[in-house]
Write an enzyme that holds these catalytic residues in place. Sequence first.
Site, short mmCIF file in Angstrom:
data_model
loop_
_atom_site.label_atom_id
_atom_site.label_comp_id
_atom_site.label_asym_id
_atom_site.label_seq_id
_atom_site.Cartn_x
_atom_site.Cartn_y
_atom_site.Cartn_z
N ALA A 1 -21.39 -20.71 33.97
CA ALA A 1 -20.07 -20.71 33.34
C ALA A 1 -19.58 -22.15 33.28
CB ALA A 1 -19.10 -19.85 34.14
N LYS A 2 -18.50 -22.38 32.58
CA LYS A 2 -17.90 -23.71 32.55
C LYS A 2 -16.49 -23.59 32.00
CE LYS A 2 -19.15 -28.04 33.49
NZ LYS A 2 -20.14 -28.54 34.45
#
Length: 422
Positions: free
Chosen positions: A111-112
């Site tokens: 994720a980011k």
Amino acid sequence: MPVLEATMTPKSAHEAALHNFDLAANELNLEPDVREMIKYPERILEVTLPVRMDDGHIHRFEGYRVQHSTARGPGKGGIRYHPNVTLDEVKALATWMTWKCAVVNIPFGGAKGGITCSPKDMSQIELERLTRRYAASILPLIGPDQDIPAPDVYTNSQTMAWIMDTYSMTKGYPIPGVVTGKPISLGGSLGRNEATGRGVFYTTLSALEFLKIPVKGAKVVVQGFGNAGSIAAQLLHEAGAVVIAVSDSKACIFNSKGFDIPKLMAYKDKTGQVLGFPSSEEIQPAELLALNCEILVPAALENSIDSNNAPSIRTKVVAEAANGPVTPDGDAVLESKGVFLIPDILCNAGGVTVSYFEWVQDTQHLFWDTQDVYKRLEHIMKVSFGDVLKIHRDHRVPMRTAANMLGIGRVAEAIKIRGLYP
Ligand code: NAD
């Protein structure tokens, strides 16, 4: 279809991530159905963040959280504050996190997050208001078993403390495991701050050993003297390498005899820049990349090495501390010059590895000492380097493709075993 996609020239960071995915998926002979399931982000959240600024007016910021994959575990990835943050960039960074966690075989997905902002022009209280509003806006996605943010460019342990506090206040009890890279006093792990640079150091030592280049006397150039770059420089310096040039967003400096890195770090801490460090000469960014050296460490942002500047590069090893610093066109040039690449999803995976250690310690309420963290990190980085090197040699593919094959192969295996819901 995938072969054609892999030969296109990517125009953005996310296109570059997809391009490199196709190269590895082709080598793995990955089934088209599995490609469809793992190539694109699972979830994208775009948020509008109204924040009252110190002068009283309300400024609207844009933020993102992208979960690329939760096939192997909760989403994991940093949060970036930078004026150039875009959804495309966050999607690329989330995709790389998925393969990275799989390369080092930790039980996380990718994720980011990011906010388009200029943190250097904001006060601490404005940053706190922005961070808390962002944390509240992405609340439905994050959690210690869902998606666990961490610091990235221009965010730090203080940012993580604000997110942990905002999240905990909404739940009514403290939940330190919702973020990693926290201050030690809130359940952070010893060794997390230096973990990325330390991982870069371990993989660089492995590469030098493979190439039979002694670390003692090896010349090092670091682009981006921040958390990842300065720690990698410090450890290489302590091991006897000679750091001859470094840069930050303001300037590049050079000294053919090498810098005293602890003094340079103290100077940068005090003045906020590397420019003006005693006995240094200012050089241009293009000159820095073209310096004759054994190890070049790009540790700033994406796309800093491309087909325009790669031909001038004169290093034996590129150790990608940054995410995505070399474009696919740049890769092709470095490959043709015989430069040995330690790809980002392997080279800088020390950060997420110690984030995993932090999450484990928070979950168990049992904390480890620094030497324990370093020992476990060194083991994981060396084993992962060996795994990627083996694929590189067995399949005769570039190191980047080898790392992607390892990561994508593990995610594909998880997807296949889990099956398709519903
Ligand atoms: P940081 O904010 O601590 O440092 C970034 C440094 O790059 C700063 O010194 C800044 O001045 C410099 N910089 C910015 N633009 C530049 C330019 N055009 N030329 C030269 N220098 C420039 O950030 P960081 O955490 O060290 O992250 C750096 C890179 O490493 C990013 O790509 C990040 O995604 C990656 N990374 C960081 C971690 C981590 O744990 N910190 C983990 C994995 C990957």
